[in-house]
Design an enzyme around this catalytic site. Structure first.
Site, PDB file in Angstrom:
ATOM      1  N   TYR A  54       6.977  -8.075  28.027  1.00  0.00           N
ATOM      2  CA  TYR A  54       7.708  -6.850  27.618  1.00  0.00           C
ATOM      3  C   TYR A  54       8.311  -6.135  28.805  1.00  0.00           C
ATOM      4  O   TYR A  54       9.389  -5.564  28.742  1.00  0.00           O
ATOM      5  CB  TYR A  54       6.791  -5.928  26.796  1.00  0.00           C
ATOM      6  N   ARG A  57      11.634  -7.756  29.347  1.00  0.00           N
ATOM      7  CA  ARG A  57      12.657  -7.361  28.344  1.00  0.00           C
ATOM      8  C   ARG A  57      13.099  -5.918  28.551  1.00  0.00           C
ATOM      9  O   ARG A  57      14.251  -5.565  28.320  1.00  0.00           O
ATOM     10  CB  ARG A  57      12.087  -7.555  26.931  1.00  0.00           C
ATOM     11  N   GLN A  87      15.096  -3.585  13.066  1.00  0.00           N
ATOM     12  CA  GLN A  87      13.926  -4.377  13.452  1.00  0.00           C
ATOM     13  C   GLN A  87      13.881  -4.479  14.976  1.00  0.00           C
ATOM     14  O   GLN A  87      12.902  -4.976  15.537  1.00  0.00           O
ATOM     15  CB  GLN A  87      14.005  -5.781  12.861  1.00  0.00           C
ATOM     16  N   ASN A  88      14.954  -4.036  15.617  1.00  0.00           N
ATOM     17  CA  ASN A  88      15.056  -4.192  17.063  1.00  0.00           C
ATOM     18  C   ASN A  88      14.195  -3.156  17.785  1.00  0.00           C
ATOM     19  O   ASN A  88      13.995  -2.046  17.289  1.00  0.00           O
ATOM     20  CB  ASN A  88      16.520  -4.050  17.517  1.00  0.00           C
ATOM     21  N   ASP A  90      15.025  -2.458  20.957  1.00  0.00           N
ATOM     22  CA  ASP A  90      15.876  -1.914  22.031  1.00  0.00           C
ATOM     23  C   ASP A  90      16.375  -0.522  21.633  1.00  0.00           C
ATOM     24  O   ASP A  90      16.222  -0.099  20.480  1.00  0.00           O
ATOM     25  CB  ASP A  90      17.056  -2.877  22.322  1.00  0.00           C
ATOM     26  N   HIS A 105       9.816  -2.011  14.031  1.00  0.00           N
ATOM     27  CA  HIS A 105       8.917  -2.821  14.855  1.00  0.00           C
ATOM     28  C   HIS A 105       8.634  -2.207  16.217  1.00  0.00           C
ATOM     29  O   HIS A 105       8.206  -2.915  17.127  1.00  0.00           O
ATOM     30  CB  HIS A 105       9.506  -4.232  15.009  1.00  0.00           C
ATOM     31  N   THR A 172      20.495 -10.304  11.212  1.00  0.00           N
ATOM     32  CA  THR A 172      19.079 -10.614  11.028  1.00  0.00           C
ATOM     33  C   THR A 172      18.920 -11.854  10.171  1.00  0.00           C
ATOM     34  O   THR A 172      19.613 -12.044   9.186  1.00  0.00           O
ATOM     35  CB  THR A 172      18.276  -9.451  10.402  1.00  0.00           C
TER      36      THR A 172
END
Ligand code: BV8
Length: 223
Positions: A54, A57, A87-88, A90, A105, A172
């Site tokens: 993580y 990212r 769902q991202n 970022d 998420h 998606t």
């Protein structure tokens, strides 16, 4: 009363910002097994590997920019009520100007206590190090919903989809539940459109714009 547009997005909307998707070729789940980096068991087994996955990212995200699709969706707010259900993990929807974003998420730019889920911290693009603890002494973890973990924002997201006058699905593969199940919450008769360059799983009675997010979202708005 302004029409309510709900946009369900996945990793594909950030692909044109240079961020990897998950299940395309070269996607994140090709380089890493989900079970090594995106489950609570993985974190218990190899905390350092998960934190590094993580951290990498988060650093990548710092140099990524929102793309035209993010910006076009934000501009819709001048004419419509717009809710982004993503769902991202970022922050590109927010940096692109969207003000109502539900992260199903979790969020890369946040950390939380591994023992006290209510202790959540904004960390921007900083690393989380092994041994770094919350105010009550527990190890910090990414504020991310891992596989096998509950999706706390699900009910809020379902409520938004039920009140949508338009549902737009962008980027998606609709393979992850319960997020993918949201498409069935839309009221009968509400127009549903899917934007994706590949053939995603069929969404009943959806219009399909087989283009990348930037072009596809522009086409949808123009139509
Ligand atoms: C839960 C955080 C219960 C991590 C993520 C068997 C069958 C069905 C379900 C299950 C099963 N076994 C287990 C489950 C449940 C499991 C699940 O769904 N597994 C799947 C994989 C089978 N779900 C869970 O575990 C969820 N929790 O069920 O809890 C529970 C209940 C009560 C109490 C306790 C427990 C939690 C799921 C959340 C997992 N975390 N993310 C991280 O990000 O590191 S999911 C992960 O996948 C990401 O969030 C990602 O967003 C999400 C979905 O992927 P997509 O976004 O769709 O990305 P993908 O690569 O798949 O697709 C990209 C698309 O973009 C493609 O269509 C491509 O064509 C398109 N594209 C490419 N380029 C472009 C483009 N589109 C537009 N423009 C382009 N340029």
């Amino acid at each position: 009363m302004r029409d309510h547009i709900v946009v369900l997005t996945g990793a594909g909307i950030s692909a044109e910002s240079g961020l990897s998707t998950f299940r395309d070729n070269g996607g994140l789940w090709e380089e890493h097994s989900v079970y090594d980096v995106a489950t609570p068991e993985a974190f218990a087994r190899n905390q350092e590997l998960v934190l590094r996955f993580y951290n990498d990212r988060r650093r990548q995200l710092e140099s990524a920019q929102p793309n035209q699709a993010h910006r076009l969706l934000a501009e819709l707010e001048s004419r419509y009520r717009v809710t982004i259900v993503t769902q991202n993990v970022d922050d590109l929807h927010e940096r692109g100007g969207s003000s109502n974003v539900i992260h199903l998420h979790g969020e890369l730019t946040k950390a939380r206590s591994s023992q006290h889920p209510d202790l959540v911290y904004d960390i921007g693009y900083q690393d989380i190090q092994p041994g770094e603890t919350c105010e009550r002494g527990a190890q910090l973890r990414p504020h991310i919903v891992w596989f096998g973990e509950e999706v706390p924002m699900l009910d809020a997201a379902a409520e938004m989809v039920r009140t949508a006058d338009y549902l737009l699905i962008v980027g998606t593969s609709l393979q992850v539940y319960p997020a993918a199940g949201l498409v069935y919450e839309v009221e009968p008769g509400v127009p549903v459109t899917v934007v994706d360059p590949a053939e995603p799983p069929s969404v009943s009675r959806a219009r399909f714009i087989q283009k990348g997010a930037c072009e596809g979202v522009a086409d949808w708005i123009a139509s």
